[in-house]
Design a protein around this motif. Sequence first.
Motif, PDB file in Angstrom:
ATOM      1  N   ARG A  25       0.791  -1.255  -0.106  1.00 34.07           N
ATOM      2  CA  ARG A  25       0.127   0.064  -0.002  1.00 34.07           C
ATOM      3  C   ARG A  25       0.752   1.453   0.035  1.00 34.07           C
ATOM      4  N   ASP A  26       2.227   1.089   0.387  1.00 35.29           N
ATOM      5  CA  ASP A  26       2.994   2.216   0.225  1.00 35.29           C
ATOM      6  C   ASP A  26       3.734   2.441  -1.124  1.00 35.29           C
ATOM      7  N   LYS A  28       2.961   3.844  -4.024  1.00 32.58           N
ATOM      8  CA  LYS A  28       2.949   5.003  -4.775  1.00 32.58           C
ATOM      9  C   LYS A  28       4.015   6.092  -3.825  1.00 32.58           C
ATOM     10  N   ILE A  31       7.773   5.805  -4.549  1.00 32.24           N
ATOM     11  CA  ILE A  31       8.066   6.235  -5.697  1.00 32.24           C
ATOM     12  C   ILE A  31       7.961   7.521  -5.627  1.00 32.24           C
ATOM     13  N   ARG A  32       7.208   8.333  -5.054  1.00 26.70           N
ATOM     14  CA  ARG A  32       6.998   9.906  -4.843  1.00 26.70           C
ATOM     15  C   ARG A  32       8.450  10.269  -4.375  1.00 26.70           C
ATOM     16  N   ASN A  49      10.559   0.815  -9.080  1.00 22.01           N
ATOM     17  CA  ASN A  49       9.498   0.303  -9.860  1.00 22.01           C
ATOM     18  C   ASN A  49       8.693  -0.547  -9.028  1.00 22.01           C
ATOM     19  N   GLU A  50       7.314  -0.840  -9.420  1.00 23.92           N
ATOM     20  CA  GLU A  50       6.550  -1.674  -8.355  1.00 23.92           C
ATOM     21  C   GLU A  50       7.014  -3.255  -8.519  1.00 23.92           C
TER      22      GLU A  50
END
Length: 231
Positions: A25-26, A28, A31-32, A49-50
Amino acid sequence: MYQKEIYVFNEEVLKKAVIRNYTARDFKALIRVQQESFPPPFPSELWWNEKQLTNHVTLFPEGALCCEIDGRIVGSMTGLLVDFDREHPSHTWEEITDSGYIRNHRPDGNTLYVVDICVSPSYRKFGIGKWLMQSMYEVVVRLNVDRLLGGGRMPGYHRHAKDMSASEYIEHVLSGKLKDPVITFLLRCGRTPVYLVENYLEDEESYNYALLMEWKNPFKQIGSNYVICRE
């Protein structure tokens, strides 16, 4: 799973922080943080990347840490376990971290290796990097491995490369004659020098050098220091 609450300070500003394992859940937010820390012209393909982050939280969740302030993730630190050979210390970042995908993670490895540490610029004066490092030392102790190890960039070296070799530059930093943004920070975190590596990572500021630096598990006897600098 790991979680602790601390208070961090930026002069008179006081903030409550949580250091914990990051999860899917973290992604995004993580990556920010990379985008804020490494803006263009830094190549965006080198941000997490994911797929990499998914491997971190599935292959070695104990080595996936983040720092949260006011409900916002402001930093992260990632590691993997490797079987470090003290007789053959040279390697590249890509080799030892699987280019950040950590598919070479060894659950029985003797060393917790730092893949990355990253803090949003607006939060760096709170000492988040040092707290993340301290937290990863605690993981070393809990897992009962020999050391934390990682390659420290030498971004100040490009200012002195015409006048001295990389090993001379490191000796000047270790003697206090020069300060390096990364190496000096790691020294302040309790890391000690191990070995100077050529062609560790493509990095113009460091002339592709990195200094391997470790934190030895104080509850284990793992032998004497290594050669600090060799070219």
